[in-house]
Design a protein around this motif. Structure first.
Motif, PDB file in Angstrom:
ATOM      1  N   GLY A   1       2.844  -7.845   5.365  1.00 22.69           N
ATOM      2  CA  GLY A   1       1.632  -6.884   5.595  1.00 22.69           C
ATOM      3  C   GLY A   1       0.611  -6.502   4.612  1.00 22.69           C
ATOM      4  N   HIS A   2       0.377  -7.607   3.575  1.00 19.69           N
ATOM      5  CA  HIS A   2      -0.803  -7.173   2.620  1.00 19.69           C
ATOM      6  C   HIS A   2      -2.092  -6.838   3.527  1.00 19.69           C
ATOM      7  N   SER A   3      -2.971  -6.059   3.147  1.00 22.19           N
ATOM      8  CA  SER A   3      -4.108  -5.787   3.602  1.00 22.19           C
ATOM      9  C   SER A   3      -4.947  -6.950   3.877  1.00 22.19           C
ATOM     10  N   GLU A   4      -4.941  -7.870   2.973  1.00 17.98           N
ATOM     11  CA  GLU A   4      -5.578  -9.263   3.193  1.00 17.98           C
ATOM     12  C   GLU A   4      -5.202 -10.092   4.337  1.00 17.98           C
ATOM     13  N   ARG A   5      -4.018 -10.023   4.580  1.00 16.76           N
ATOM     14  CA  ARG A   5      -3.531 -10.691   5.741  1.00 16.76           C
ATOM     15  C   ARG A   5      -3.696  -9.995   7.086  1.00 16.76           C
ATOM     16  N   ARG A   6      -3.804  -8.586   7.009  1.00 20.61           N
ATOM     17  CA  ARG A   6      -3.761  -7.638   8.067  1.00 20.61           C
ATOM     18  C   ARG A   6      -5.184  -7.953   8.572  1.00 20.61           C
ATOM     19  N   ALA A   7      -6.152  -8.145   7.631  1.00 16.60           N
ATOM     20  CA  ALA A   7      -7.734  -8.309   7.933  1.00 16.60           C
ATOM     21  C   ALA A   7      -7.803  -9.774   8.677  1.00 16.60           C
ATOM     22  N   MET A   8      -6.987 -10.802   8.377  1.00 15.21           N
ATOM     23  CA  MET A   8      -6.916 -11.810   8.873  1.00 15.21           C
ATOM     24  C   MET A   8      -6.262 -11.851  10.416  1.00 15.21           C
ATOM     25  N   GLY A   9      -5.862 -10.652  10.969  1.00 18.40           N
ATOM     26  CA  GLY A   9      -5.491 -10.563  12.120  1.00 18.40           C
ATOM     27  C   GLY A   9      -4.015 -10.342  12.350  1.00 18.40           C
TER      28      GLY A   9
ATOM     29  N   GLY B   1      18.045 -12.299   4.077  1.00 16.23           N
ATOM     30  CA  GLY B   1      18.464 -11.549   2.368  1.00 16.23           C
ATOM     31  C   GLY B   1      17.478 -11.628   1.592  1.00 16.23           C
ATOM     32  N   LEU B   2      16.153 -11.607   2.172  1.00 12.90           N
ATOM     33  CA  LEU B   2      14.946 -11.478   1.065  1.00 12.90           C
ATOM     34  C   LEU B   2      14.665  -9.995   0.976  1.00 12.90           C
ATOM     35  N   VAL B   3      14.059  -9.453   0.048  1.00 14.64           N
ATOM     36  CA  VAL B   3      13.672  -8.326  -0.321  1.00 14.64           C
ATOM     37  C   VAL B   3      12.231  -8.125   0.237  1.00 14.64           C
ATOM     38  N   PRO B   4      12.083  -7.690   1.389  1.00 13.31           N
ATOM     39  CA  PRO B   4      10.563  -7.381   1.826  1.00 13.31           C
ATOM     40  C   PRO B   4       9.696  -6.387   1.144  1.00 13.31           C
ATOM     41  N   ILE B   5       8.514  -6.861   0.584  1.00 14.36           N
ATOM     42  CA  ILE B   5       7.406  -5.735   0.038  1.00 14.36           C
ATOM     43  C   ILE B   5       6.754  -5.372   0.846  1.00 14.36           C
ATOM     44  N   LEU B   6       6.993  -4.228   1.700  1.00 13.75           N
ATOM     45  CA  LEU B   6       6.183  -3.746   2.858  1.00 13.75           C
ATOM     46  C   LEU B   6       4.927  -3.209   2.378  1.00 13.75           C
ATOM     47  N   CYS B   7       3.736  -3.817   2.723  1.00 10.50           N
ATOM     48  CA  CYS B   7       2.328  -3.096   2.178  1.00 10.50           C
ATOM     49  C   CYS B   7       1.680  -2.377   3.119  1.00 10.50           C
ATOM     50  N   VAL B   8       1.481  -1.021   2.709  1.00  2.00           N
ATOM     51  CA  VAL B   8       0.605  -0.459   3.594  1.00  2.00           C
ATOM     52  C   VAL B   8      -0.537   0.463   3.005  1.00  2.00           C
ATOM     53  N   GLY B   9      -1.459   0.616   3.733  1.00  2.00           N
ATOM     54  CA  GLY B   9      -3.034   1.181   2.896  1.00  2.00           C
ATOM     55  C   GLY B   9      -3.932   1.547   3.860  1.00  2.00           C
TER      56      GLY B   9
ATOM     57  N   THR C   1     -12.415  10.239   6.115  1.00  2.00           N
ATOM     58  CA  THR C   1     -12.431  11.049   7.302  1.00  2.00           C
ATOM     59  C   THR C   1     -10.964  11.918   7.198  1.00  2.00           C
ATOM     60  N   GLY C   2     -10.162  11.733   6.207  1.00  2.00           N
ATOM     61  CA  GLY C   2      -8.979  12.607   5.993  1.00  2.00           C
ATOM     62  C   GLY C   2      -7.795  12.219   6.972  1.00  2.00           C
ATOM     63  N   ILE C   3      -7.689  10.907   7.311  1.00  2.00           N
ATOM     64  CA  ILE C   3      -6.514  10.701   7.910  1.00  2.00           C
ATOM     65  C   ILE C   3      -5.665   9.708   7.407  1.00  2.00           C
ATOM     66  N   THR C   4      -5.640   9.807   6.008  1.00  2.00           N
ATOM     67  CA  THR C   4      -4.847   8.716   5.378  1.00  2.00           C
ATOM     68  C   THR C   4      -3.472   9.076   5.392  1.00  2.00           C
ATOM     69  N   ASN C   5      -2.834  10.151   5.335  1.00  2.00           N
ATOM     70  CA  ASN C   5      -1.486  10.451   5.424  1.00  2.00           C
ATOM     71  C   ASN C   5      -0.973   9.959   7.204  1.00  2.00           C
ATOM     72  N   GLU C   6      -1.705  10.285   7.958  1.00  2.00           N
ATOM     73  CA  GLU C   6      -1.376   9.887   9.370  1.00  2.00           C
ATOM     74  C   GLU C   6      -1.357   8.251   9.508  1.00  2.00           C
ATOM     75  N   TRP C   7      -2.192   7.836   8.930  1.00  3.94           N
ATOM     76  CA  TRP C   7      -2.419   6.407   9.184  1.00  3.94           C
ATOM     77  C   TRP C   7      -1.358   5.715   8.382  1.00  3.94           C
ATOM     78  N   ILE C   8      -0.881   6.314   7.159  1.00  6.37           N
ATOM     79  CA  ILE C   8       0.098   5.626   6.426  1.00  6.37           C
ATOM     80  C   ILE C   8       1.499   5.741   7.074  1.00  6.37           C
ATOM     81  N   THR C   9       1.760   6.909   7.739  1.00  9.28           N
ATOM     82  CA  THR C   9       3.035   7.356   8.366  1.00  9.28           C
ATOM     83  C   THR C   9       3.062   6.325   9.517  1.00  9.28           C
ATOM     84  N   MET C  10       2.019   5.912  10.354  1.00  4.77           N
ATOM     85  CA  MET C  10       2.021   5.093  11.514  1.00  4.77           C
ATOM     86  C   MET C  10       2.503   3.911  11.074  1.00  4.77           C
ATOM     87  N   GLN C  11       1.694   3.503   9.835  1.00  3.96           N
ATOM     88  CA  GLN C  11       2.233   1.896   9.392  1.00  3.96           C
ATOM     89  C   GLN C  11       3.668   1.861   9.105  1.00  3.96           C
TER      90      GLN C  11
END
Ligand code: PGA
Length: 256
Positions: free
Chosen positions: A98-106, A123-131, A139-149
């Protein structure tokens, strides 16, 4: 950092940089200058074709090698894709998802979630990216957006599996821009992520999960970011391409 309750993890994200030969050269140099202390875990997530060279070079060390993506399916007709069990068999321990560069690719939240579940099953350790984007922050919605992700990324992740995960907070406006979030901005969101994990899984798990900051982390700002109690490491792009800079960041994480 809070070493009493959770691991500090410094992870490199090479993105689409370095060939297998360059990987070998990097690892050989890195090995000679790598700190020997045992405070933090170190990972290097590299392009798929560089995984064999990286694993071979780092076999006798405690540096874990990781991939930058995997497919959510176990196998089949997915030309060009790589399954989680292939990464495990190649010697990977980690996978960035879920790196943002991959999210930007769709890549969607649902796809990221499916990949998280597959990675954990294998058995892999996922590094789950949010941002968040700059516009979302303004616009002040950072925390809501990250919580949703976070909620959608962790959907269906069982309690016994969540402990193995790493969450990386990477404000999109700070990635590769040289514009780091201030320690306060980064800490505020990482604390809010831990609160979300607490609501989902309870206090004990929230206290033990590793939350990294990523986005222009470098030797000059790593110590201040890592001094924040809820920032348990870094996901490092540009500065992980140079052995001496990466080592400086590891040293910052190893400070008393
Ligand atoms: P950066 O990249 O350190 O070059 O900003 C971080 C990342 O995208 O993981």
């Amino acid at each position: 950092m809070n070493r009493k309750y959770r691991k500090t993890v410094i992870a490199g994200n090479w993105k689409m940089n370095k060939t297998p030969s360059e990987t070998k050269a990097f690892m050989n140099e890195f090995k000679t200058i790598m700190p020997k202390g045992r405070w933090c875990d170190v990972a290097l997530c590299v392009p798929a074709v560089c995984i064999p060279a990286a694993v071979r070079a780092m076999r006798e060390t405690r540096v874990g090698i990781g991939a930058e993506n995997c497919n959510a399916n176990a196998s089949g007709a997915y030309t060009g894709e790589i399954a989680a069990n292939m990464l495990v068999d190649a010697g990977c321990k980690y996978v960035i998802l879920g790196h943002s560069e991959r999210r930007a690719m769709g890549e969607t939240d649902a796809e990221v979630n499916a990949k998280v579940l597959t990675a954990l099953e294998n058995g892999l350790v996922p590094i789950l990216c949010v941002g968040e984007t700059l516009e979302q922050r303004e616009t002040g919605i950072t925390n809501e957006w990250i919580t949703m992700q976070i909620k959608s990324g962790l959907n269906g992740v069982a309690e016994d599996k969540i402990r193995k995960m790493i969450i990386a907070y990477e404000p999109i406006w700070a990635i590769g821009t040289g514009k780091t979030a201030t320690a306060e901005q980064a800490a505020e969101v990482c604390t809010s992520i831990r609160t979300t994990v607490r609501h989902l899984y309870g206090a004990r798990i929230a206290r033990s999960i590793t939350i990294q900051y990523g986005g222009s982390m470098k030797p000059g700002n790593a110590a201040e970011l890592l001094a924040q109690p809820d920032i348990d490491g870094g996901l490092i792009g540009g500065a992980a391409l140079k052995p001496e800079q990466f080592v400086d960041i590891i040293n910052a994480a190893n400070q008393e």
